[in-house]
Design a protein around this motif. Sequence first.
Motif, PDB file in Angstrom:
ATOM      1  N   UNK A  14       0.845  -1.200   0.000  1.00  0.00           N
ATOM      2  CA  UNK A  14       0.000   0.000   0.000  1.00  0.00           C
ATOM      3  C   UNK A  14       0.874   1.241   0.000  1.00  0.00           C
ATOM      4  N   UNK A  45      -3.617  -5.881 -14.991  1.00  0.00           N
ATOM      5  CA  UNK A  45      -4.964  -5.494 -14.567  1.00  0.00           C
ATOM      6  C   UNK A  45      -6.050  -6.176 -15.413  1.00  0.00           C
ATOM      7  N   UNK A  63      -6.353  -9.475 -13.757  1.00  0.00           N
ATOM      8  CA  UNK A  63      -7.072  -9.296 -12.488  1.00  0.00           C
ATOM      9  C   UNK A  63      -8.571  -9.148 -12.748  1.00  0.00           C
ATOM     10  N   UNK A 121     -15.859  -2.319 -11.003  1.00  0.00           N
ATOM     11  CA  UNK A 121     -14.704  -1.546 -10.495  1.00  0.00           C
ATOM     12  C   UNK A 121     -13.390  -2.041 -11.102  1.00  0.00           C
ATOM     13  N   UNK A 165     -10.722  -0.008 -13.607  1.00  0.00           N
ATOM     14  CA  UNK A 165      -9.270   0.116 -13.367  1.00  0.00           C
ATOM     15  C   UNK A 165      -8.504  -0.359 -14.604  1.00  0.00           C
ATOM     16  N   UNK A 196     -15.612   5.493  -4.182  1.00  0.00           N
ATOM     17  CA  UNK A 196     -15.171   4.849  -2.935  1.00  0.00           C
ATOM     18  C   UNK A 196     -15.371   5.797  -1.750  1.00  0.00           C
ATOM     19  N   UNK A 226     -13.099  -1.695  -0.513  1.00  0.00           N
ATOM     20  CA  UNK A 226     -13.426  -1.343  -1.901  1.00  0.00           C
ATOM     21  C   UNK A 226     -12.182  -0.812  -2.627  1.00  0.00           C
ATOM     22  N   UNK A 227     -11.400  -0.027  -1.908  1.00  0.00           N
ATOM     23  CA  UNK A 227     -10.156   0.527  -2.481  1.00  0.00           C
ATOM     24  C   UNK A 227      -9.206  -0.616  -2.862  1.00  0.00           C
ATOM     25  N   UNK A 228      -9.056  -1.560  -1.943  1.00  0.00           N
ATOM     26  CA  UNK A 228      -8.189  -2.717  -2.169  1.00  0.00           C
ATOM     27  C   UNK A 228      -8.660  -3.541  -3.363  1.00  0.00           C
ATOM     28  N   UNK A 229      -9.984  -3.743  -3.436  1.00  0.00           N
ATOM     29  CA  UNK A 229     -10.556  -4.531  -4.536  1.00  0.00           C
ATOM     30  C   UNK A 229     -10.382  -3.817  -5.884  1.00  0.00           C
ATOM     31  N   UNK A 230     -10.647  -2.499  -5.872  1.00  0.00           N
ATOM     32  CA  UNK A 230     -10.587  -1.718  -7.119  1.00  0.00           C
ATOM     33  C   UNK A 230      -9.191  -1.749  -7.730  1.00  0.00           C
ATOM     34  N   UNK A 231      -8.178  -1.596  -6.887  1.00  0.00           N
ATOM     35  CA  UNK A 231      -6.814  -1.503  -7.408  1.00  0.00           C
ATOM     36  C   UNK A 231      -6.031  -2.815  -7.284  1.00  0.00           C
ATOM     37  N   UNK A 232      -6.723  -3.883  -6.931  1.00  0.00           N
ATOM     38  CA  UNK A 232      -6.094  -5.210  -6.907  1.00  0.00           C
ATOM     39  C   UNK A 232      -4.933  -5.314  -5.941  1.00  0.00           C
TER      40      UNK A 232
END
Lengths: 242, 93
Positions: free
Chosen positions: A45, A152, A155, A163, A167, A216, B86-92
Amino acid sequence: MSGIPPVPQLFFGVGATFEVLSALAAFLIAFFGFKVYNFVNDRKYYWFSMAFAFITLSFVASAIVHMLIYLQLREVLVDLFSLIHYGVITGYVILLLTAYLLLLAVSTNLTNKRLLAFNFIILFILVFTSANILNTFFLILLIIIAFITLNYFEYFAEKTSLTTFFTFTSFFMLTISHALLYSKLVLASLSNLFYITGFAFQFIGYFIFLCSIIRILLIREKGFKTNVLTLENASIRKKKQT
Amino acid sequence: MPASGRRNKLEIIYDILKAMHDKGGRIKPTHLLYKSNLSHQRMKEYVDELKIKGLIAEEQQSEEKYLYALTTQGYDFLSNYQKLHEFTETFGL
């Protein structure tokens, strides 16, 4: 941002506005990523947020140069402008290369720091020792973004949802954008439309990012009833420990 | 990109804190071990990290007995979880 192409003056004003909005999208993603990192303490992160923080800075720098051109300050600040322009292009190359390499590392789960450092060193040497820095930079960036897009897409195929589709689409737009910008850079005889369209695709990519992050942020959270007694006990206990 | 089917770190932390919330904000270590679905070693690692980050605290009941309690930051995490997830899911991530 490459050299300054002979496009209408108005384009630079529009371009600067697009870049400010793209910077806002990148900033919100970086900010939220840091928030998650603070809770979870997971390095991916952190690197993801750093990548978007670098992208934010590169957009801000690029928007400043485009705004100076739009306001016709290039003719007024002749020496200072060339200094700013040179500084911004160098910063832009370093920031974007670092940012997209970090995104590639995160999207491929690359955790080996030595391998990552090796990639950084090789790519920076390759770019800064080449005869044409911008051409090499844009080609490498195009390859990196294409690989991120591929990751991506995989993914999205694995976890199909709106969502993940957005991306993937954002990164796909960025790939098209950089392909167009690189084509115009290599083949100067191509129409300026390539440059403008490339810029527009980049904006669409970041606009989708902006929509995703705003969605989000607007999610309504479930209320969790706070046990006041527990909190008091916990704080008393914490004080005793300290 | 995360492998499907396995819980990521964010989900494990949520499960731990949610288990504490469902028990009224305080839980016995043995109950937490059962509810979190982790090995003793892994649960200890998570609990230590959550204590350092201030999401949970230890409450001494007697000489040998203690409970884990949710802190304000722990409740803050639970309240923000949907967005974080949701943030984690959206950006994998």
